[in-house]
Design an enzyme around this catalytic site. Structure first.
Site, mmCIF file in Angstrom:
data_model
loop_
_atom_site.group_PDB
_atom_site.id
_atom_site.type_symbol
_atom_site.label_atom_id
_atom_site.label_comp_id
_atom_site.label_asym_id
_atom_site.label_seq_id
_atom_site.Cartn_x
_atom_site.Cartn_y
_atom_site.Cartn_z
ATOM 1 N N GLN A 126 0.831 -1.192 0.000
ATOM 2 C CA GLN A 126 0.000 0.000 0.000
ATOM 3 C C GLN A 126 0.869 1.247 0.000
ATOM 4 O O GLN A 126 1.759 1.363 0.842
ATOM 5 C CB GLN A 126 -0.878 -0.028 1.262
ATOM 6 N N GLU A 244 -9.403 -1.234 6.728
ATOM 7 C CA GLU A 244 -8.214 -1.325 7.570
ATOM 8 C C GLU A 244 -8.563 -1.091 9.040
ATOM 9 O O GLU A 244 -8.110 -1.805 9.918
ATOM 10 C CB GLU A 244 -7.146 -0.303 7.147
#
Lengths: 397, 348
Positions: A126, A244
């Site tokens: 990411q 997340e």
């Protein structure tokens, strides 16, 4: 108030138990380490075929294709935890990119990425945070300049875990430097093998490099990697951040950690007295237990809200703040209980629990800061949970 | 699986809130705290009419047959309004008497029988206090009896932890505490006959502690609500103080500490209602958790109010003191934790 499961779900649990016991001999063990380990990939594919991994991912993209069912997901997780058999793969590709693609990706993107990602053949990292854009993520400056069918990317990212192992990155870049900060960002994916990418491991206080810095110098990537649309990256990222935040502060993981602490305090003795027989340490242990139980009950409340498609409200907003803090406190008590031997680390004959408590005490502090700092969490709780006013914006000079 | 309040339970809370916002407004509580007997009688009548006395009495004895969870929801509202009420003592007695099928149950449900709790010596006996049994009669002293004033009976314990229901004929001496919303007395018994003899048990104190935790939950929630409302109005430096992160974070910390306590109380109460073996453990954990969260919130909410929080004008101190008394009532947080440890076999 009803805490037992309906017969339909008890039957489902029996099925899960059956699948796991039949196939347990194929599960990877601690020796089967690393990404793309063939045994782990084979196991992941077996779990998907049996509906124990990628359960709600549609069949045409390689998933099992079941309807979302929170209780079934919980039963599966509980059975893996109980049997200690290796569970489904996780990681940022599976947890964050795949849900985003399902929501906002093109058909071509879904076809290209979802199957290899959930099967563990394609690893993702990411690219969000930057040295100058942490809590204020929308201030990110990594620039992507149009050049025909491509963007040319210059800048750097930080806190990139698995950058070295990753085949692909999902990344936020600034495509319109003249727009307001939230409106000039694009969410783009590209291969980590693209020329111009440099990875530097970022050693943290634990002594290992759990994260990396990633530098981009004239990295040319095709525009087809854009998810949803140019300059709409902030909306795309927000869809993913929700996934997340759900991962940090899981009360069942905290409960498991607490039980390890109880075992430690029952088995370790100082001056001929078990640690748990020391009234001061025991008092601290039970105080933590009250917090662990409270967060578990809070988790049941959140799950019930989700089952009814209601917002869990405050109960949901506090999980990251409380859960990460509680993990840190559990490690702190373990170290205090061990006393002098609690300071040992990495190796040695007298090391307890393989040094994991000191490692946890450091790594968990990282988690208190990462994934939205404790202070940002408090802003969110106050503003969204209690309806308090936002900080007034500074007038532009 | 459903971990949530039922529609009936939400209605119970809402309608009780309606009664209390009138009969236990801060003005009325101030009067009662200053000794206004008429204001207290009006509140007692309103709560009797609501049916609180019958709540935990089994249906076969003329009660409503509700459980510990319902009782916690009621107690939470009483704490929210810092309402003077004998509900806690009644609920704890009804639970015990109900399990023994005691003849006083119908009277308890109709408020003809009113029971106070003289149980301090069960967990914290001072020199000179405690009751001895001789020939079925009790003699001795109990400190800090709750709701003894106006009681027809007292639930108390002997030196061996055995439980007794005695007629409230003993001498009462007021024990003044910081909290004027509830009364506490020193009770002296002399050859008092016991109308119920029940063996020592974990459940009684566990339920009492859980209800105190629920009271703190309500009182602490009220303090958070007041602090958030005050921070939205009070202006300094040309802004409402609630827009300063320093103040906002105090409020967020209070909410983050309290909210899991609500779920813990529900879970513990449900465990007691289903006779789950973990019920008494969870109730003790809830007592400890809410004592700690409550103390933090009582202090922090007062600080959000600045100097006004310290004055009698806003009356915040009634909640501060209620929470302060609850922290020690039926055992300090340390004692509750030690009980939880013993129940789990952690402590010798």
């Amino acid at each position: 108030m009803k805490l037992d499961l309906d017969p339909e779900y008890e039957a489902f649990r029996a099925d899960v138990v059956e699948i796991l016991s039949t196939n347990a001999h194929l599960a990877p063990g601690p020796e089967d380490k690393g990404y793309k380990n063939p045994k782990r990939i084979a196991w992941q594919k077996l779990l998907i075929r049996n509906g124990l991994a990628a359960r709600t991912i549609p069949k045409e993209y390689g998933g099992y294709g079941a309807e979302p069912d929170i209780l079934k997901a919980r039963i599966i997780a509980a059975e893996f935890a109980r049997t200690r058999i290796q569970g489904p793969m996780s990681g940022q590709g599976i947890a964050m990119l795949v849900p985003t693609l399902l929501e906002l990706g093109t058909e071509e993107q879904k076809q290209a990425y979802i199957r290899p990602t959930i099967e563990g053949e394609m690893i993702w990292c990411q690219g969000y945070s930057e040295p100058g854009a942490g809590s204020d993520l929308a201030a990110l400056r990594t620039a992507a300049v149009e050049d025909g069918d491509h963007y040319v990317i210059n800048g750097s990212k930080i806190w990139t875990s698995t950058a070295k192992q990753a085949d692909m990155i999902f990344c936020l870049v600034r495509t319109d430097p003249t727009a307001k900060k939230h409106e000039g960002i694009t969410y783009i994916t590209f291969p980590m093998t693209t020329p111009g990418i440099e990875i530097r491991p970022l050693v943290d206080m634990t002594g290992t490099a759990n994260f990396n810095e990633v530098f981009f110098t004239d990295v040319r990537v095709p525009k087809s990697g854009v998810i949803y649309a140019p300059n709409k990256g902030w909306q795309v990222a927000n869809a993913t951040l929700t996934h997340e935040r759900g991962m940090l502060g899981d009360p069942n993981a905290t409960k498991a950690r607490f039980l390890e602490l109880v075992t430690l305090m029952k088995s370790e003795s100082v001056n001929g007295q078990r640690l748990i027989d020391n009234p001061m340490l025991r008092d601290r242990l039970i105080k933590l237990q009250s917090e662990v139980y409270a967060m578990q009950a809070n988790g049941l409340r959140i799950m019930t809200s989700r089952l009814k498609s209601e917002s869990p409200g405050l109960a949901g907003l506090i999980v990251k703040l409380n859960g990460c803090d509680l993990n840190h406190e559990i490690a702190r008590l373990a170290i205090d209980a061990l006393g002098e031997l609690g300071i040992l680390y990495e190796e040695g004959e007298h090391l307890r629990s393989e040094g994991s408590w000191q490692w946890r005490y450091m790594y968990d502090l990282g988690l208190i800061i990462g994934g939205g700092t404790a202070q940002i969490q408090k802003n969110i709780i106050a503003e969204r949970g209690l309806g308090m006013p936002r900080e007034p914006k500074l007038a532009k000079a | 699986m459903e971990f949530a309040l039922s529609e009936d339970q939400r209605m119970l809370q809402d309608s009780l809130k309606g009664v209390l916002s009138e009969a236990a407004s801060l003005d009325k509580v101030r009067k009662i705290a200053a000794g206004d007997a008429a204001a207290l009688a009006a509140l007692d009548t309103a709560l009797e009419e609501f049916g609180l006395a019958a709540l935990m009495v089994p249906e076969t004895f003329g009660g409503l047959g509700l459980g510990a969870l319902d009782a916690c929801l009621v107690q939470e509202q009483l704490g929210y309004f810092i309402a003077p009420s004998r509900f806690l003592a009644t609920a704890v007695s009804a639970d015990l008497l109900g399990r023994h099928g005691n003849a006083h149950l119908p009277g308890l449900a109709s408020s003809e029988v009113k029971v106070g709790l003289a149980l301090t010596e069960l967990f914290s006996r001072r020199d000179g206090a405690g009751l001895k049994v001789s020939g079925g009669k009790l003699t001795g002293k109990s400190l800090l009896a709750l709701s003894a004033e106006g009681a027809t009976h007292l639930l108390t314990s002997d030196e061996a932890g055995g439980l007794h229901l005695v007629e409230a004929l003993g001498a009462l001496a007021v024990m003044k505490t910081i909290d004027r919303t509830r009364t506490f007395h020193e009770v002296t018994f002399k050859d008092a006959p016991s109308a119920l003899k029940a063996p020592a048990e974990d459940r009684l104190i566990a339920l009492a502690r859980l209800l105190v935790a629920a009271d703190t939950l309500g009182a602490a929630q009220a303090m958070i609500d007041k602090a958030v409302a005050y921070a939205a109005e009070r202006q300094q430096f040309g802004r409402v103080i609630g827009s300063f992160q320093a103040v906002k974070h105090m409020c967020a910390e209070m909410a983050a500490k309290l909210e899991p306590g609500r779920a813990l109380i529900w879970h513990a109460a449900h465990a007691l209602d289903t006779s789950d073996a973990e019920g008494p453990v969870m109730a003790n954990l809830a007592k400890s958790y809410l004592a700690e969260a409550g103390t933090f919130i009582a202090r922090t909410a007062t600080e959000v109010h600045g100097g006004m929080g310290f004055t009698d004008l806003v009356g915040l101190h009634y909640w501060y003191k209620r929470i302060g008394v609850n922290r020690q009532l039926f055992g300090s947080p340390e004692q509750a934790r030690e009980s939880a440890a013993q129940l789990q076999g952690f402590a010798a």
